[in-house]
Write a protein that holds these residues in place. Structure first.
Motif, mmCIF file in Angstrom:
data_model
loop_
_atom_site.group_PDB
_atom_site.id
_atom_site.type_symbol
_atom_site.label_atom_id
_atom_site.label_comp_id
_atom_site.label_asym_id
_atom_site.label_seq_id
_atom_site.Cartn_x
_atom_site.Cartn_y
_atom_site.Cartn_z
ATOM 1 N N ALA A 34 47.810 32.377 39.625
ATOM 2 C CA ALA A 34 46.984 33.516 39.979
ATOM 3 C C ALA A 34 47.543 34.865 39.555
ATOM 4 O O ALA A 34 46.993 35.875 39.916
ATOM 5 N N ILE A 35 48.643 34.858 38.789
ATOM 6 C CA ILE A 35 49.187 36.141 38.366
ATOM 7 C C ILE A 35 48.164 36.843 37.484
ATOM 8 O O ILE A 35 47.680 36.281 36.522
ATOM 9 N N SER A 36 47.833 38.047 37.848
ATOM 10 C CA SER A 36 46.830 38.805 37.106
ATOM 11 C C SER A 36 47.294 40.247 37.038
ATOM 12 O O SER A 36 47.117 41.005 37.971
ATOM 13 N N ARG A 37 47.940 40.586 35.926
ATOM 14 C CA ARG A 37 48.496 41.936 35.824
ATOM 15 C C ARG A 37 47.813 42.759 34.749
ATOM 16 O O ARG A 37 47.942 43.963 34.710
ATOM 17 N N GLY A 38 47.106 42.088 33.845
ATOM 18 C CA GLY A 38 46.416 42.819 32.790
ATOM 19 C C GLY A 38 47.302 43.069 31.588
ATOM 20 O O GLY A 38 48.531 42.979 31.679
ATOM 21 N N TRP A 39 46.638 43.359 30.426
ATOM 22 C CA TRP A 39 47.437 43.616 29.221
ATOM 23 C C TRP A 39 46.627 44.398 28.190
ATOM 24 O O TRP A 39 46.619 44.055 27.011
ATOM 25 N N CYS A 85 42.910 34.559 43.387
ATOM 26 C CA CYS A 85 41.756 34.969 42.607
ATOM 27 C C CYS A 85 41.950 36.341 41.992
ATOM 28 O O CYS A 85 42.788 37.122 42.395
ATOM 29 N N LEU A 86 41.147 36.556 40.988
ATOM 30 C CA LEU A 86 41.112 37.883 40.407
ATOM 31 C C LEU A 86 40.493 38.827 41.428
ATOM 32 O O LEU A 86 39.724 38.402 42.275
ATOM 33 N N TYR A 101 42.206 44.183 31.360
ATOM 34 C CA TYR A 101 42.549 43.445 30.138
ATOM 35 C C TYR A 101 41.874 44.059 28.911
ATOM 36 O O TYR A 101 42.323 43.872 27.797
ATOM 37 N N ILE A 149 37.257 40.544 30.676
ATOM 38 C CA ILE A 149 38.571 40.112 30.197
ATOM 39 C C ILE A 149 38.735 40.425 28.705
ATOM 40 O O ILE A 149 39.740 40.967 28.279
ATOM 41 N N TRP A 189 35.855 34.942 28.032
ATOM 42 C CA TRP A 189 37.050 35.799 28.021
ATOM 43 C C TRP A 189 37.230 36.471 26.667
ATOM 44 O O TRP A 189 38.251 37.076 26.401
ATOM 45 N N TRP A 277 44.571 32.061 19.834
ATOM 46 C CA TRP A 277 44.249 32.904 20.999
ATOM 47 C C TRP A 277 43.887 34.335 20.569
ATOM 48 O O TRP A 277 42.902 34.900 21.012
ATOM 49 N N SER A 318 50.023 36.009 21.053
ATOM 50 C CA SER A 318 48.820 36.184 21.866
ATOM 51 C C SER A 318 48.257 37.591 21.701
ATOM 52 O O SER A 318 47.145 37.886 22.144
ATOM 53 N N ASN A 368 51.525 40.936 25.046
ATOM 54 C CA ASN A 368 50.258 40.209 25.025
ATOM 55 C C ASN A 368 49.102 41.130 24.639
ATOM 56 O O ASN A 368 48.067 40.672 24.170
#
Lengths: 409, 292
Positions: A34-39, A85-86, A101, A149, A189, A277, A318, A368
């Motif tokens: 569930a890690i969701s940090r964005g890039w 979850c996001l 993202y 995303i 995505w 990707w 990526s 990323n």
């Protein structure tokens, strides 16, 4: 206390203490799943860079000095900040930084930003200042059920984007008024790409879609064998897109028919070993397809044949590369959620002589986010929320800007 | 990739994906089947652990008796307890070792499920590192479909059915192994454990992905079934309103129980054990545990 209870208590204690290991959790309470940090990457307009940080900030930076142009805009979302979850899919009341993202897109004086809350925010940039309140938001009221995303595309005064719940939207760029939407029964995505009057996008349901930009009706679809999160590139009336089935496809942009796919099955060696990707780049009739197996495949855009032995960079790719002159700038990542293992690198590939050179980055940072460039300078947003300027002529880091700033700093 | 990931985690992840493919692309079924298979393979170890725990439980009256006698003399107490364990062929490590051996596999399965669920771009990217290059079947399979029954396996169960199931099955399982004791302090501790663990897991299920909760429920049910066949209803016997001796399961005597030693100390509690052992030798392996 008898032995039985002692044993039980010891087991309970061991279990509770080892919960982070058992659950594969790293970094506080965030689980691996569930890690969701964005890039997000960024955009350049004139002498200003626009970037979004991993803490939900929209930041304008002087491209010459690296100085942040106040004010910094903070995007927030109502979320529970749950483990699983996001932010957009969590019910809850806590306010937290919006995870991003999608790279910002600049059109005239407007900066468009899309977040994991599924909303599009449009900010005015006037007199070298971002206005803190958004000029427009879509939707003006209510919430979106999916997250953005892949990214946003602005073309011909229309903003296109897709949400993770499978809806592709077209909004009027001036006011963010709804024009049309197209629902697909799949997660998305990938970012849409527009060429002429057709929008192309790849989806998790193993399908590439071509939609009419006027009304969102479907022109064609092409089934592949794997899911797609890569953003396509349109060149020479062909749609080029990488897939999770470890193939890279070239489709006829008009009909959706397969022109070629790599590997075709006849190759003995050099078959990709992982997913495609990142978004590919095109230079002088050659498609450079980055793969998570740590290689860049140089393919003839007409035939799909390898025109050069794959460039072996080692770690996963990526992040979408950029082209500067005859060179391709590529960044790698170890693709691990474990911060201690991260060690992103940047390479310059000279397509004229086929040489590749590594440019050093500090350790413990992965890349990323898609790279972006202006002139000889390439901008790199790392997983430590630092933005690096690399002068490709001098082949050195020119500047580093910390994006994890507090608003008003 | 470290040794843990390379040797244990990676194989389990790839097997989970392949199993999912052959079970109608259904991750929920794959989690259930793989949990059953792994727990089945581990059954001999589980059985040993349960039997060791059972024997330890059966010795409790004797241990309590020793505590009464030598409670103040720790050295003597330890010596007598050691002698009792030796005679009964019971060791503390005998209870824990099979569990310790199984734990890496459980943890690997647990971590694999978390990784395979990959609900965010970072997690999906991370998953790509674990896929076996020669197994071409795994690459197009990911991301796995997370729908199972009413659940999205990547998010918590909004209907709250799974938290109830996790808590309920864990309580049943705990209840089966919780020994009856006359000591009020131990009884309180037992009750605490019986309530706290299920509550803790039910609470965690509220925020953890349903895929994990599905694993917990499956694993708990398997544990209940295994415990029933190895040690009987245990603490649940009274709950179902019948004595443990009443159940009509096959009454094949366990070789483990045959090994129970003759008691050295003749007192009221120990006599129960002797009686129990005699009953076992006559063919009822469950006779002793319920004799109060």
């Amino acid at each position: 206390m008898n032995v039985k209870y002692k044993i039980l208590l010891v087991i309970l204690a061991i279990f509770l203490l080892s919960m982070p290991i058992i659950s594969g959790c790293t970094g506080g309470l965030s689980c691996a799943a569930a890690i969701s940090r964005g890039w997000a990457g960024g955009a350049v307009s004139g002498d200003t860079l626009f970037v979004v940080s991993m803490t939900g900030k929209v930041i304008a930076i002087d491209a010459n000095s690296g100085k942040v142009r106040e004010p910094i805009v903070q995007l927030v979302t109502q979320a529970s900040g749950g483990l699983s979850c996001l932010p957009s899919s969590c019910g809850g009341q806590t306010t937290s930084s919006l995870v991003l993202y999608a790279s910002p897109v600049v059109q005239g004086e407007i900066v468009y930003v899309g977040g994991t809350d599924g909303k599009i925010y449009a900010y005015s940039f006037v007199d070298n200042k971002l206005l803190e309140d958004p000029e427009w938001i879509y939707p003006r009221q209510g919430t979106m059920s999916g997250s953005i995303i892949g990214g946003i595309t602005v073309d011909n005064d229309t903003v296109y984007f897709a949400t993770s719940d499978g809806i592709i939207y077209a909004l009027n760029a001036d006011g963010l008024y709804f024009e049309w939407s197209h629902k697909i029964d799949s997660k998305i995505w990938s970012a849409p790409v527009v060429d002429g009057n057709t929008l192309y996008i790849g989806c998790f349901n193993k399908t590439v879609y071509a939609l009419n930009t006027a009304d969102g009706t479907e022109k064609w679809e092409y089934k592949t064998d794997g899911s797609i999160s890569s953003t396509p590139v349109v060149y020479d009336n062909k749609v080029f897109i990488g897939d999770y089935d470890r193939h890279f496809y070239a489709l006829d942009a008009t009909t959706g028919n397969l022109v070629w796919k790599f590997p075709s099955g006849n190759e003995v060696n050099d078959n990709p070993q992982n997913w495609f990707w990142a978004k590919p780049v095109v230079l002088n009739g050659i498609i450079y397809a980055p793969c998570l197996d740590g290689k860049i495949y140089a393919l003839d855009a007409s035939t799909g044949n390898l025109v050069h032995a794959p460039y072996v960079l080692g770690d996963s790719i990526s992040s979408s590369p950029v082209v500067i002159g005859d060179s391709i700038i590529v960044a790698t990542s170890v693709a691990s959620t474990d911060v201690k293992k991260q060690r992103g690198k940047v390479y310059i590939i000279n397509t004229t002589n086929g040489s590749q050179q590594e440019l050093g980055l500090p350790p413990l940072e992965d890349i990323n986010a898609p790279l972006f460039a202006q002139g000889n300078i390439v901008y790199i947003h790392t997983t430590k929320d630092n933005l690096y300027w690399i002068d490709t002529a001098a082949k050195d880091i020119e500047l580093k800007v910390l994006l994890n700033l507090s608003t008003g700093e | 990739m470290d040794i843990w990931e390379l040797v244990i985690l990676r194989p389990v992840i790839n097997v989970l994906i392949v199993v999912s493919k052959y079970l109608f692309n259904n991750l929920g079924l794959a989690i259930i089947v793989l949990t059953i298979v792994i727990r089945g393979v581990m059954y001999p170890l589980t059985k040993k652990q349960l039997q060791a725990s059972k024997r330890m439980q059966e010795l409790q009256p004797k241990i309590q008796e020793l505590q009464k006698k030598y409670g103040k003399d720790r050295q003597r107490m330890a010596k007598e307890q050691g002698a009792l364990f030796k005679e009964a062929g019971v060791t503390n490590i005998g209870c824990i070792l099979p569990m310790l051996i199984q734990m890496p596999i459980w943890i690997a399965l647990y971590q694999s499920i978390i990784r395979v669920l990959a609900t965010t771009p970072e997690a999906l990217l991370n998953l790509s590192r674990y896929l076996y290059s020669p197994w071409s079947v795994v690459f197009p399979m990911v991301p796995l479909k997370s729908q199972f029954l009413w659940l999205d396996l990547g998010t918590a169960d909004k209907l709250l059915v799974l938290p109830v199931l996790v808590g309920g099955t864990m309580w049943l399982q705990q209840k089966m192994v919780t020994p009856k004791t006359v000591n009020p302090q131990q009884q309180t501790q037992g009750q605490m454990m019986l309530v706290m663990m299920p509550l803790l897991f039910a609470f965690m299920t509220l925020s953890f992905p349903s895929g994990l909760a599905l694993y917990w429920v499956t694993s708990n049910i398997i544990s209940i079934v295994m415990q029933y066949f190895v040690t009987g209803w245990g603490g649940l016997a009274g709950l179902f309103g019948k004595k443990k001796t009443d159940d009509n399961r096959p009454s094949k005597p366990s070789s483990e129980y045959k090994k129970l030693p003759p008691t050295r100390e003749i007192d009221s509690t120990a006599r129960n054990i002797v009686t129990g052992s005699q009953k076992i030798n006559k063919g009822s392996r469950y006779g002793n545990s319920g004799s109060k």
